[in-house]
Design an enzyme around this catalytic site. Sequence first.
Site, mmCIF file in Angstrom:
data_model
loop_
_atom_site.group_PDB
_atom_site.id
_atom_site.type_symbol
_atom_site.label_atom_id
_atom_site.label_comp_id
_atom_site.label_asym_id
_atom_site.label_seq_id
_atom_site.Cartn_x
_atom_site.Cartn_y
_atom_site.Cartn_z
ATOM 1 N N SER A 195 11.743 41.457 51.720
ATOM 2 C CA SER A 195 11.398 42.649 50.935
ATOM 3 C C SER A 195 11.328 43.893 51.824
ATOM 4 C CB SER A 195 10.038 42.434 50.262
ATOM 5 O OG SER A 195 9.548 43.653 49.765
ATOM 6 N N TYR A 202 15.368 49.136 49.100
ATOM 7 C CA TYR A 202 15.198 50.141 48.055
ATOM 8 C C TYR A 202 15.823 51.420 48.593
ATOM 9 C CZ TYR A 202 11.804 47.253 45.492
ATOM 10 O OH TYR A 202 11.214 46.266 44.769
ATOM 11 N N THR A 217 18.097 46.463 45.255
ATOM 12 C CA THR A 217 17.387 46.229 43.985
ATOM 13 C C THR A 217 17.481 47.481 43.129
ATOM 14 O OG1 THR A 217 15.897 44.703 45.091
ATOM 15 C CG2 THR A 217 15.148 45.599 42.995
ATOM 16 N N LYS A 263 20.740 43.385 42.958
ATOM 17 C CA LYS A 263 19.690 42.611 42.275
ATOM 18 C C LYS A 263 19.076 43.434 41.149
ATOM 19 C CE LYS A 263 15.282 40.292 43.339
ATOM 20 N NZ LYS A 263 14.201 41.121 42.815
ATOM 21 N N HIS A 283 13.123 41.274 37.614
ATOM 22 C CA HIS A 283 12.036 41.465 38.562
ATOM 23 C C HIS A 283 10.836 40.564 38.198
ATOM 24 C CE1 HIS A 283 11.602 44.537 41.851
ATOM 25 N NE2 HIS A 283 10.375 44.064 41.882
HETATM 26 C C1 FNR Z 1 8.521 40.667 43.550
HETATM 27 N N1 FNR Z 1 9.865 40.993 43.416
HETATM 28 C C2 FNR Z 1 10.437 41.889 44.292
HETATM 29 N N2 FNR Z 1 11.782 42.156 44.232
HETATM 30 C C3 FNR Z 1 12.361 43.003 45.108
HETATM 31 O O1 FNR Z 1 13.574 43.214 45.029
HETATM 32 N N3 FNR Z 1 11.594 43.621 46.070
HETATM 33 C C4 FNR Z 1 10.253 43.422 46.187
HETATM 34 O O2 FNR Z 1 9.600 43.969 47.062
HETATM 35 C C5 FNR Z 1 9.645 42.545 45.258
HETATM 36 N N4 FNR Z 1 8.285 42.317 45.298
HETATM 37 C C6 FNR Z 1 7.722 41.362 44.478
HETATM 38 C C7 FNR Z 1 6.367 41.042 44.611
HETATM 39 C C8 FNR Z 1 5.820 40.015 43.855
HETATM 40 C C9 FNR Z 1 4.365 39.659 44.023
HETATM 41 C C10 FNR Z 1 6.626 39.305 42.942
HETATM 42 C C11 FNR Z 1 6.058 38.163 42.129
HETATM 43 C C12 FNR Z 1 7.953 39.631 42.782
HETATM 44 C C13 FNR Z 1 10.714 40.296 42.417
HETATM 45 C C14 FNR Z 1 11.269 38.999 42.984
HETATM 46 O O3 FNR Z 1 12.209 39.263 43.984
HETATM 47 C C15 FNR Z 1 11.937 38.130 41.895
HETATM 48 O O4 FNR Z 1 12.876 38.909 41.210
HETATM 49 C C16 FNR Z 1 10.926 37.534 40.910
HETATM 50 O O5 FNR Z 1 9.775 37.105 41.588
HETATM 51 C C17 FNR Z 1 11.555 36.358 40.182
HETATM 52 O O6 FNR Z 1 10.683 35.838 39.220
HETATM 53 P P1 FNR Z 1 9.693 34.584 39.495
HETATM 54 O O7 FNR Z 1 10.425 33.530 40.277
HETATM 55 O O8 FNR Z 1 8.529 35.131 40.247
HETATM 56 O O9 FNR Z 1 9.330 34.150 38.124
#
Ligand code: FNR
Length: 385
Positions: free
Chosen positions: A111, A133, A159, A254, A278
């Site tokens: 991330s 980002y 993303t 993404k 997300h």
């Molecule tokens: C995320 N996700 C996410 N995506 C991304 O591109 N950059 C980020 O910094 C984050 N941060 C983030 C924090 C937390 C706590 C969560 C739960 C999710 C989204 C992540 O990459 C992914 O798309 C989802 O978590 C997929 O869904 P599930 O597996 O959590 O149900």
Amino acid sequence: MTADGPDDGTFSNLARKARRRLPRLFADYIDGGAHGEHTLHRNRAAFTRWSVTPRGLRDVSSIDLTTTCFGRTWRLPFFLAPVGFAGMFHAQDEAATAHMAARHSIGMGISTFSIAAMEDLVASEADLMAQIYVMRDRAVTRDLLERAKNCGTSGIIVTIDTAITPVRERDVRNGFLHLSRPTLPQMASLLTRPRWLAGAVRQGGNRVGNIDRYTTSRGIMAQARDLTAQIDPTLDWDDLAWLRDAWNGLLVIKGIMHPADALRAMTLGADGIIVSNHGGRQMDPAPGTLDVLPAITEAVGGRIDIVIDGGIRRGGDVVTALALSAKAVSFGRPWAWGLAAHGERGVNAVLELLEREVRDVMALAGLCDTETVRKAGRAALWPLA
Ligand code: FNR
């Protein structure tokens, strides 16, 4: 379905442990979604509309889960989704997850908001991609690209579903974004989790290590606020063309939820896409990711690789996604729970649990490798609704 969230599938014990170990505001930060959390629930619900058809007498003595995705070869069809601030969940930080990605020979996204800097994570020798980002200040974006290249990540993930950060009621209730000046109830909540607190104190550095060089703010939450505000809401497809120009390595987009966006990403030269909402943390209400996968698959017609995330909690979910043409699945919360519960050991448990279930389902469906699952397609599935 549990009282306050979707079912956690094979990870329910780890999720429970994570919630017991973490201060409420971090547990809720992981679990929560945007607005009414309909999208969050819909991601899980979409998988309940499919089943995998049992088949017999097909010699399933050897099951091979190897997958080639985005030009990389992984032992399992899994990609660990980028999760912001994961280093706050356990003193072993994101390095624990990167070590487990290396041990299991799968991919992982770092991330932008990683507590450990990408330069420190590449030492794990995992197949890491930097999630980016695009910031208002393009010099920051350029620097992120430069760093991703210099430290040896295998590519970048851009993303695109975070033009704004929507209300997440649990975070508002917990004052998540205002932790830099903890209120008394927040202090009390942290003190009820002494093991977590001891780990956080041991870990020391109160900063978002991957990006703290781009802000003068001090403290994790202040830095997070500052840099979240820098995510560029004016971003459009022309910027993506700029990015494609600026980065000549592996580029994955993404946050694709519409066939037209998938086509556009492909036309602009993306090497792959991640179908994702997300994890229900952005648009609410949105469809479940599995609901939109078939239309997106049809649009791109096998010309680029597709990964799907959102609500993957069981081996059957993985097989269903592969049969509907995903090259691999990705998941965020499961590894975050594993990390919070037991550090490296917890992330290892997450991967072992899911692998075991995928093997079970493939064997009982008479499907011996991931390519066979994809080739069988809908013929391997039984729609329930
Ligand atoms: C995320 N996700 C996410 N995506 C991304 O591109 N950059 C980020 O910094 C984050 N941060 C983030 C924090 C937390 C706590 C969560 C739960 C999710 C989204 C992540 O990459 C992914 O798309 C989802 O978590 C997929 O869904 P599930 O597996 O959590 O149900």
